[in-house]
Design a protein around this motif. Structure first.
Motif, mmCIF file in Angstrom:
data_model
loop_
_atom_site.group_PDB
_atom_site.id
_atom_site.type_symbol
_atom_site.label_atom_id
_atom_site.label_comp_id
_atom_site.label_asym_id
_atom_site.label_seq_id
_atom_site.Cartn_x
_atom_site.Cartn_y
_atom_site.Cartn_z
ATOM 1 N N TRP A 80 -7.057 -5.994 22.506
ATOM 2 C CA TRP A 80 -6.642 -6.828 21.478
ATOM 3 C C TRP A 80 -6.692 -6.395 20.208
ATOM 4 O O TRP A 80 -7.552 -5.657 19.903
ATOM 5 N N ALA A 81 -6.023 -7.181 19.255
ATOM 6 C CA ALA A 81 -6.152 -6.922 17.717
ATOM 7 C C ALA A 81 -5.881 -8.432 17.036
ATOM 8 O O ALA A 81 -4.979 -9.113 17.777
ATOM 9 N N GLU A 82 -6.789 -8.796 16.127
ATOM 10 C CA GLU A 82 -6.391 -9.981 15.326
ATOM 11 C C GLU A 82 -6.564 -9.670 13.993
ATOM 12 O O GLU A 82 -6.972 -9.147 13.392
ATOM 13 N N ASP A 83 -5.763 -10.926 13.489
ATOM 14 C CA ASP A 83 -5.729 -11.155 11.799
ATOM 15 C C ASP A 83 -6.202 -12.458 11.808
ATOM 16 O O ASP A 83 -5.562 -13.539 12.339
ATOM 17 N N VAL A 84 -7.355 -12.741 11.014
ATOM 18 C CA VAL A 84 -8.058 -14.044 10.737
ATOM 19 C C VAL A 84 -8.277 -14.236 9.510
ATOM 20 O O VAL A 84 -8.845 -13.240 8.525
ATOM 21 N N ARG A 85 -8.187 -15.428 8.991
ATOM 22 C CA ARG A 85 -8.440 -16.025 7.913
ATOM 23 C C ARG A 85 -9.217 -17.411 7.948
ATOM 24 O O ARG A 85 -9.015 -18.223 8.711
ATOM 25 N N MET A 86 -10.502 -17.184 7.242
ATOM 26 C CA MET A 86 -11.421 -18.224 7.658
ATOM 27 C C MET A 86 -11.946 -19.185 6.204
ATOM 28 O O MET A 86 -12.005 -18.319 5.315
ATOM 29 N N ARG A 87 -11.862 -20.206 6.311
ATOM 30 C CA ARG A 87 -12.518 -21.190 5.372
ATOM 31 C C ARG A 87 -13.670 -22.102 6.128
ATOM 32 O O ARG A 87 -13.356 -22.750 6.785
ATOM 33 N N TRP A 88 -14.912 -21.793 5.837
ATOM 34 C CA TRP A 88 -16.011 -22.359 6.429
ATOM 35 C C TRP A 88 -17.188 -22.563 5.786
ATOM 36 O O TRP A 88 -18.109 -22.201 5.409
ATOM 37 N N LEU A 128 -13.590 -27.138 7.500
ATOM 38 C CA LEU A 128 -13.394 -25.797 8.254
ATOM 39 C C LEU A 128 -11.674 -25.646 8.255
ATOM 40 O O LEU A 128 -10.974 -26.482 8.340
ATOM 41 N N GLY A 129 -11.267 -24.191 7.844
ATOM 42 C CA GLY A 129 -10.100 -23.954 8.236
ATOM 43 C C GLY A 129 -10.011 -22.673 8.737
ATOM 44 O O GLY A 129 -10.557 -21.479 8.334
ATOM 45 N N ASN A 130 -8.950 -22.349 9.781
ATOM 46 C CA ASN A 130 -8.795 -21.301 10.460
ATOM 47 C C ASN A 130 -7.515 -20.847 10.634
ATOM 48 O O ASN A 130 -6.527 -21.843 11.134
ATOM 49 N N ARG A 131 -7.232 -19.782 10.447
ATOM 50 C CA ARG A 131 -5.613 -19.203 10.707
ATOM 51 C C ARG A 131 -6.108 -18.247 11.488
ATOM 52 O O ARG A 131 -6.350 -16.664 10.928
ATOM 53 N N THR A 132 -5.573 -17.870 12.745
ATOM 54 C CA THR A 132 -6.097 -16.640 13.743
ATOM 55 C C THR A 132 -4.894 -16.483 14.574
ATOM 56 O O THR A 132 -4.263 -16.965 15.106
ATOM 57 N N ASP A 133 -4.216 -15.092 14.487
ATOM 58 C CA ASP A 133 -3.372 -14.835 15.522
ATOM 59 C C ASP A 133 -4.246 -13.354 16.235
ATOM 60 O O ASP A 133 -4.532 -12.538 15.656
ATOM 61 N N GLN A 134 -4.591 -13.802 17.384
ATOM 62 C CA GLN A 134 -4.988 -12.713 18.311
ATOM 63 C C GLN A 134 -4.083 -12.287 19.387
ATOM 64 O O GLN A 134 -3.737 -13.001 20.205
ATOM 65 N N TRP A 189 -10.312 -11.044 8.190
ATOM 66 C CA TRP A 189 -10.947 -9.914 8.913
ATOM 67 C C TRP A 189 -9.785 -9.576 9.937
ATOM 68 O O TRP A 189 -8.978 -10.338 10.182
ATOM 69 N N ASN A 190 -9.878 -8.342 10.203
ATOM 70 C CA ASN A 190 -9.235 -7.728 11.484
ATOM 71 C C ASN A 190 -10.138 -6.952 12.344
ATOM 72 O O ASN A 190 -11.323 -6.678 11.955
ATOM 73 N N LEU A 225 -12.917 -1.764 16.670
ATOM 74 C CA LEU A 225 -12.266 -1.486 15.376
ATOM 75 C C LEU A 225 -12.277 -2.631 14.175
ATOM 76 O O LEU A 225 -12.311 -3.841 14.860
ATOM 77 N N GLY A 226 -12.568 -2.394 13.068
ATOM 78 C CA GLY A 226 -12.633 -3.703 12.189
ATOM 79 C C GLY A 226 -11.794 -3.263 10.793
ATOM 80 O O GLY A 226 -11.583 -2.024 10.587
ATOM 81 N N GLY A 227 -11.588 -4.315 10.189
ATOM 82 C CA GLY A 227 -11.043 -3.997 8.914
ATOM 83 C C GLY A 227 -11.260 -5.455 7.807
ATOM 84 O O GLY A 227 -11.585 -6.448 8.312
ATOM 85 N N GLU A 228 -11.004 -5.238 6.640
ATOM 86 C CA GLU A 228 -10.784 -6.149 5.732
ATOM 87 C C GLU A 228 -12.295 -6.476 5.156
ATOM 88 O O GLU A 228 -12.812 -6.564 4.062
ATOM 89 N N TRP A 229 -13.070 -7.251 5.944
ATOM 90 C CA TRP A 229 -14.286 -7.816 5.741
ATOM 91 C C TRP A 229 -15.427 -7.160 5.241
ATOM 92 O O TRP A 229 -16.392 -7.478 4.517
#
Length: 349
Positions: free
Chosen positions: A341-349, A310-316, A222-223, A240-244
């Protein structure tokens, strides 16, 4: 790319008795109207994320229950003078021991604020409590900061009478869905104390809430972007949202101008450099004319987790928005260096 979303105007349950999504819950509202009880167990995610900003510093609190573990965190960032400096403290409780995030949203009739706890802090090294008070929400937290100095948070996020917020249900299927309530531009006050240093939150302090309850896919990206403050003679909150949400028929995009919500039923176009998140971002609605923003970051908070389930890659990224938005009436509002802020997140959960 346009969506045609139904506005919900009366109380509704999120789920059917067997835990599937109730079709009547799909839509959006200007205040919390969903009763978010989710029967059963499995792939259920519950969280509260609050971020309170000032022109020189900010604090973010996260309380989450991911079914198989609970995760609480406190993040403090100072950026008013010189190079930004900050720290983060996190508690992870395997099995979710001590996680107490209620399913039913308080004030679901629309007459009160969305305050769902935890009313009492957990037992981890980060202790957070969230409670209702007249006119808003009290946020408290305690932990040990750098050098084991005590950190104390005591903030109040006001909810002015008539201030509208965005609540929306995003359906992937009747078994995978998310209810989110996003609040922007809530005036805030209080203090954050780090050792003997007091960071005041007063004039120019704003609170943003991300409240979530749902059942999620195993992997998701998600963004998310948000900003609050005064610009062009108005109090403006940007969500604002995106992707998910893509392909679901729902979006989490909205503006709050002087307390009045404008729902944006358009998927947004996010342009940024994943390998260089501090480069400028652009976020717009593909030429529809309602959102045209440039985001200039000054600091990135990076989270990288790979711990089995749990896997998390977050750039906030924290920074400032500039550009133009338009409300329901088509009125253009100039956005001038609005903090957020604006963030780019990839989650495995």
């Amino acid at each position: 790319m346009a969506t045609y979303e139904r506005e919900i105007t009366g109380p509704v349950g999120l789920c059917l008795p067997d835990g599937r999504l109730d079709p009547a819950a799909v839509g959006w509202s200007r205040r919390p109207l969903h009763r978010s009880a989710i029967p059963g167990w499995g792939r259920t995610k519950r969280w509260e994320y609050w971020c309170v900003t000032t022109p020189t510093h900010l604090v973010a609190l996260t309380v989450s229950d991911l079914d198989y573990l609970a995760l609480d965190s406190l993040y403090v960032l100072e950026f008013g003078t010189g190079r930004p400096r900050g720290f983060e403290r996190t508690s992870i409780l395997p099995g979710g021991r001590g996680a107490r995030l209620p399913d039913t949203v308080a004030g679901h009739d629309g007459t009160g604020p969305l305050v769902v706890g935890p009313e009492r802090p957990g037992r981890g090294r980060v202790r957070i409590e969230i409670g209702a008070e007249p006119g808003g929400t009290r946020l408290r937290a305690r932990c040990l900061g750098p050098g084991r100095v005590p950190v104390e948070v005591d903030l109040f996020a006001a909810l002015p009478e008539g201030h509208e917020t965005l609540s929306v249900v995003v359906p992937w299927s009747d078994r995978r869905f998310q209810y989110t309530s996003k609040h922007t531009a809530r005036p805030a006050s209080g203090t954050v104390t780090v050792g003997g240093e007091v960071l005041p939150f007063g004039e120019g302090a704003w609170a943003v809430l991300d409240h979530g309850r749902g059942r999620w896919p195993r992997r998701v990206r998600w963004n998310w972007g948000a900003a609050s403050g005064r610009t062009d003679g108005h109090t403006v909150g940007i969500q604002l949202g995106g992707e998910w949400t893509r392909g679901t028929g729902s979006t989490e995009n909205a503006l709050c101008v002087d307390g009045r919500l404008t729902k944006i039923g358009q998927e947004l176009v996010w342009r940024f450099e994943p390998g260089d998140p501090l480069a400028p971002w652009t976020i717009d609605d593909g030429g529809a004319g309602q959102v045209d923003l440039r985001f200039t970051p000054f600091h990135v908070r990076r989270v990288r987790t790979d711990a089995g389930l749990l896997g998390n890659r977050t750039d906030q990224c924290f920074g400032r928005y500039s550009g133009t938005v338009r409300d329901d009436g088509g009125r253009p509002i100039a956005v001038d260096r609005l903090l957020g802020w604006a963030e780019d997140v990839r989650m495995r959960w």
